[in-house]
Enzyme design. Structure first.
Site, PDB file in Angstrom:
ATOM      1  N   GLY A 189       5.459  -4.472  -9.559  1.00 48.84           N
ATOM      2  CA  GLY A 189       6.662  -4.229  -8.766  1.00 48.84           C
ATOM      3  C   GLY A 189       7.170  -2.820  -8.871  1.00 48.84           C
ATOM      4  CB  SER A 190       5.659   0.268 -10.192  1.00 49.32           C
ATOM      5  OG  SER A 190       4.443   0.367  -9.462  1.00 49.32           O
ATOM      6  N   GLY A 191       6.316  -0.229  -6.990  1.00 52.12           N
ATOM      7  CA  GLY A 191       6.381   0.510  -5.732  1.00 52.12           C
ATOM      8  C   GLY A 191       5.381   1.638  -5.645  1.00 52.12           C
ATOM      9  CG  LEU A 192       4.617   4.033  -8.575  1.00 53.68           C
ATOM     10  CD1 LEU A 192       4.382   4.585  -9.980  1.00 53.68           C
ATOM     11  CD2 LEU A 192       5.103   5.144  -7.646  1.00 53.68           C
ATOM     12  N   GLY A 193       2.051   0.969  -5.712  1.00 53.37           N
ATOM     13  CA  GLY A 193       0.778   0.363  -5.319  1.00 53.37           C
ATOM     14  C   GLY A 193      -0.037  -0.111  -6.502  1.00 53.37           C
ATOM     15  CB  SER A 194       0.891  -0.948  -9.995  1.00 55.78           C
ATOM     16  OG  SER A 194       1.890  -1.907  -9.721  1.00 55.78           O
ATOM     17  CB  SER A 195      -0.432  -5.428  -7.239  1.00 58.86           C
ATOM     18  OG  SER A 195       0.660  -5.791  -8.047  1.00 58.86           O
ATOM     19  CG  ASP A 207      -0.308   0.088  -1.760  1.00 58.41           C
ATOM     20  OD1 ASP A 207       0.151   1.134  -1.262  1.00 58.41           O
ATOM     21  OD2 ASP A 207       0.400  -0.881  -2.077  1.00 58.41           O
TER      22      ASP A 207
END
Length: 362
Positions: free
Chosen positions: A131-137, A181
């Site tokens: 849920g960082s908003g950095l495309g982590s998933s 992403d």
């Protein structure tokens, strides 16, 4: 992509300590403009455009031989692990697993390429919380796909990897989100990405002058709000407005897409002040696409950063929490970081990276 069985790259010698491990890492990204226009049905009908750049935060995946007859999923950053027999994983774990991404990629790759699920240890961690908003998933999905591709010597190019990661995440696992992403992490660098009809994606790498890149990097501040958000609700509302052909939703998406084109031009010129103006304009348009994108905490941090000298800013990703990004005059960067940290965020500078997904052996 062939679906014939592939022989593993690893030589099984009976002793896992003598078997090399496959390592993969994929950079996370900052969405500079156009985020949301990569969502269906907007991009399927109108075409989407996104400008993003990868940063020095990564998702990592490691594949090693198992020391027993089970397959093990380990995510130390989430303090979670689980194990299955290959048969149980095939039958149920992709649906019931705590580490759904690990299970989904393992089963999805095996089904698509015709290899048996075998005992192994799959370990991952990410340099940012979910849920960082950095495309982590999505970066994690790409890292797992890349690791399996190296492990089984699959002849996949970057477009194959990115599309496969999108398909597993969005179709197999039914996780809400867009398409940018997977392509950002796979290709790396600063890219203008077009999302066209019939599932076509075109990645346009931008040749950014080194002096411009240095100025932009020195002008960027990122700040974790302290709140990890679930983007699914926000994305579902955005999609509902698009499906219903809401005039407000469509107009704001058109604005976001136009901003991606204008941001690309400003970036290539090295016009950081114009980039900041576009960032602010995009933030206003984005907030009009769904409730929950902003909240009092985000607005407080936005005002705090601007009071300390920031000239542009927005939430990275779907919104509601996660990371915010700001453009600041380099001379004011320390003051902005200090002000955000005093306000309760975790702020820092960030480095841009040009390499995308990478794999190697231990």
């Amino acid at each position: 992509m062939s679906k014939e069985p592939f022989r593993s790259a690893l030589v099984r010698q009976g002793d896992p300590r003598r078997t090399p491990s496959i390592r993969a890492r994929v950079p996370l990204r900052l969405g500079l403009a156009g985020g949301g226009t990569d969502l269906s049905p907007y991009c399927d009908t109108f075409g989407g455009a996104v400008l993003n750049t990868t940063i020095d935060r990564y998702a990592y995946a490691f594949i090693a031989a198992s020391d027993d007859a089970r397959i093990h999923f380990v995510a130390p950053d989430l303090e979670t692990s689980e194990s299955y027999t290959p048969e149980a994983l095939e039958q149920q774990a992709a649906r019931d697993a705590k580490l759904k991404i690990h299970a989904g990629v393992t089963v999805g790759m095996a089904r698509r390429f015709g290899f048996a699920i075998e005992p192994l240890r799959l370990t991952s961690f990410v340099d940012a919380p979910p849920g960082s908003g950095l495309g982590s998933s999505s970066a994690l999905v790409v890292a797992l796909v890349e690791a399996f591709a190296a492990y089984h010597q699959l002849p996949l190019g970057p477009y194959d990897v990115a599309h496969l990661a999108w398909e597993i995440e969005r179709v197999d696992l039914d996780l809400m989100g867009g398409k940018q992403d997977q392509y950002a992490g796979t290709f790396g660098g600063t890219n203008f990405i077009e999302f066209l009809t019939n599932d076509r994606v075109v990645v346009n790498p931008l040749r950014v002058a080194e002096s411009v890149r240095n100025e932009i990097e020195t002008s960027l501040v990122i700040a974790f709000t302290g709140v990890s958000r679930m983007s699914a609700t926000i994305i579902a509302e955005q999609r509902s407005g698009l499906i219903a052909l809401s005039e407000t939703s469509i107009d704001n998406m058109h604005r976001l897409k136009q901003d991606a084109h204008e941001m690309k031009d400003a970036l290539l010129r090295g016009d950081v002040a114009q980039m900041a103006r576009i960032l602010n304009r995009s933030w206003t348009a984005k907030k009009n696409t769904a409730a929950g994108i902003s909240n009092p905490l985000i607005e407080t941090l936005y005002a705090c950063a601007h009071s300390a000298g920031a000239i542009g800013g927005k939430v990275s990703g779907a919104g509601g929490g996660g990371f915010m990004m700001f453009i600041v005059p380099p001379e004011r960067r320390v003051e902005v970081i200090r002000a955000l940290n005093l306000a309760g965020a975790t702020a820092s500078g960030v480095h841009l990276v040009t390499e995308g997904a990478e794999t190697w052996t231990s």
